[in-house]
Scaffold this active site. Structure first.
Site, mmCIF file in Angstrom:
data_model
loop_
_atom_site.group_PDB
_atom_site.id
_atom_site.type_symbol
_atom_site.label_atom_id
_atom_site.label_comp_id
_atom_site.label_asym_id
_atom_site.label_seq_id
_atom_site.Cartn_x
_atom_site.Cartn_y
_atom_site.Cartn_z
ATOM 1 N N GLU A 115 32.997 36.868 37.813
ATOM 2 C CA GLU A 115 33.945 38.037 38.230
ATOM 3 C C GLU A 115 35.420 37.296 37.904
ATOM 4 O OE1 GLU A 115 32.664 40.040 42.493
ATOM 5 O OE2 GLU A 115 33.415 37.867 42.698
ATOM 6 N N CYS A 116 36.184 38.209 37.447
ATOM 7 C CA CYS A 116 37.772 38.044 37.214
ATOM 8 C C CYS A 116 38.185 36.687 36.557
ATOM 9 C CB CYS A 116 38.505 38.213 38.635
ATOM 10 S SG CYS A 116 40.197 38.501 38.375
#
Length: 454
Positions: free
Chosen positions: A330-331
């Site tokens: 994620e991210c």
């Protein structure tokens, strides 16, 4: 429907910058020093405040985000994590009534109503006197079910607090439970995603000790506990989880990768994963005998050179992912998987499991809550699978992916996002796996399948 007695109260405020986090940290420490077992919760998606809570109480703080989790799951997670605590302390997000768009949806107020939590409002008293009563009364009466039963004044001196206490209580209709004076040496620094992380504050324990000492001196801790004890028993629905298999899953955890929802990690463990932390900054090799990878968000841009210098680990990660090891990124974790990170004219080589590069921009990019819908079968779900999430980042990339459609919760726009395969999810959106436990189950099934092949 089950029921459990959980003494609890929420610290909220009229707006951000009122001192909620510093006061909550001081109260948590002060309650611990009274010999109490304390559970901590944070309203909303913020990763950083729970890190402070966790450092104070010595156990993981939990996020309760109604948009991502829903009401029933939020109540269950409170019951699950606080059933053995003497008191549960909730910290609100933003202003008490500030929710999605023009509504109170997913606000601290919404959480107080969902979990029936008595609320103590923190009010910045600097430069005000009787107007403090107007602020408290306005917030208390803005909704008939506000749950506001008390207030703590911040940035006031002892003489002013004692002088105005009776009239503020009379005019506002709530009890004042103490105050904090101006404590310049106890402020936490901020950066582009909010406060700096707890790990970066070398004297955090000294700061918290000062805050706790002040709380013991100027806050009615017994009064707070009485407020908590008045909370009604919490009703919730039990959740039963069966392990999918047994395997080791490596989780990136260091100063660069530290944005995780503890309940989401616990969910992976309950489904059969032994979570093994490792540091992409400091560890030369991946943990042994792993069958999956989790790369959370954080601040990889601050450690770009250290990450690039750890070439052996970079190669091991690329080899593992190219070889079909399941990976959920994620991210910041997604950024790390790209070929490069660009800082002006400087180009840092990172994992390279995905084509493209990322770089920081000068403003928040695609900020806010989103509804995510899968456009193809992938590691986490079949095509059509849905989960709620959020984006909050200043970086952007040349390869954001197109496996999911992210539709803004406000209804104002949508975009493609995330790179996926049957063994990979890598994209900017953050999700909470309790928002759709089938996403976690799918990930763990793929990890179990990979382990069976080894």
């Amino acid at each position: 429907m089950a029921e459990v007695k959980v003494p609890r109260f929420m610290i909220s405020a009229p707006g951000s910058g009122s001192g909620k986090t510093t006061i909550v940290c001081g109260l948590l420490k002060a309650l611990l020093e009274k010999g109490l077992s304390v559970a901590a919760f944070k309203s909303g998606p913020d990763y950083i405040d729970p890190m402070f809570h966790s450092r104070v109480i010595g156990a993981k703080s939990r996020n309760l985000d109604l948009f991502m989790l829903g009401q029933a799951t939020s109540r269950y997670l409170v019951a699950k994590n606080a059933r053995h605590a003497d008191v549960a302390v909730f910290e609100g997000a933003m202003g008490f009534y500030d929710g999605m768009g023009k509504t109170t949806e997913a606000s601290a107020y919404d959480l107080a109503c969902t979990c029936d939590v008595p609320v103590v409002l923190v009010v910045n008293g600097k430069g005000a006197a009787l107007s403090i009563a107007a602020t408290i009364k306005g917030f208390k009466e803005f909704r008939s079910d506000s749950h506001i039963v008390g207030a703590i004044l911040n940035n006031v001196n002892p003489m002013s607090y004692l002088f105005y206490k009776d009239v503020i209580e009379r005019e506002a209709g709530v009890k004042l439970l103490g105050y904090f004076p101006v404590m310049q040496d106890c402020n936490f620094e901020s950066r582009h995603l909010g406060l700096v992380t707890a790990e970066e504050i070398g004297d955090l324990q000294q700061i918290v000790a000062k805050l706790a000492a002040q709380a013991a001196k100027s806050v009615d801790l017994d009064g707070l506990l009485q407020v908590a004890a008045q909370a009604a028993p919490l009703t919730y629905d039990e959740v039963s989880l069966e392990p999918v298999g047994r395997m080791r899953v490596a989780v990136a955890m260091d100063k660069a990768f530290c944005f995780y929802y503890q309940d989401a990690l616990d969910l992976l463990a309950e489904l059969g994963a032994e979570l093994v932390p490792f540091s992409p900054i400091a560890d030369a090799h991946l943990p042994e005998n792993i069958s999956g990878l989790v790369l959370g968000g954080g601040y990889p841009e601050l450690y770009a050179q250290q990450l690039a210098d750890n070439k052996t680990l970079l190669q091991e990660l690329k080899t593992a992912i190219d070889g079909g090891m399941p990976c959920f990124a994620e991210c910041g974790g997604f950024m790390y998987l790209l070929e490069h990170y660009r800082d002006g004219d400087k180009l840092y080589s990172w994992v390279g499991a995905l084509k493209g590069e990322s770089a920081m921009t000068k403003k928040l990019t695609r900020f806010g809550y989103v509804h995510l819908t899968a456009q193809q079968d992938n590691l986490l779900c079949p095509a059509g699978g849905t989960i709620n999430g959020h984006e909050f980042h200043y970086s952007d990339s040349t390869n954001n992916g197109a496996s999911f459609i992210a539709a803004k919760a406000s209804g104002r726009g949508s975009w493609e996002c995330a790179n996926t395969t049957p063994t990979l999810y890598a994209g900017y959106p953050h999700i909470h796996l309790w928002g759709n436990p089938e996403f976690a189950r799918s990930f763990i099934k793929q990890c179990a399948a990979y382990a069976a092949k080894e």
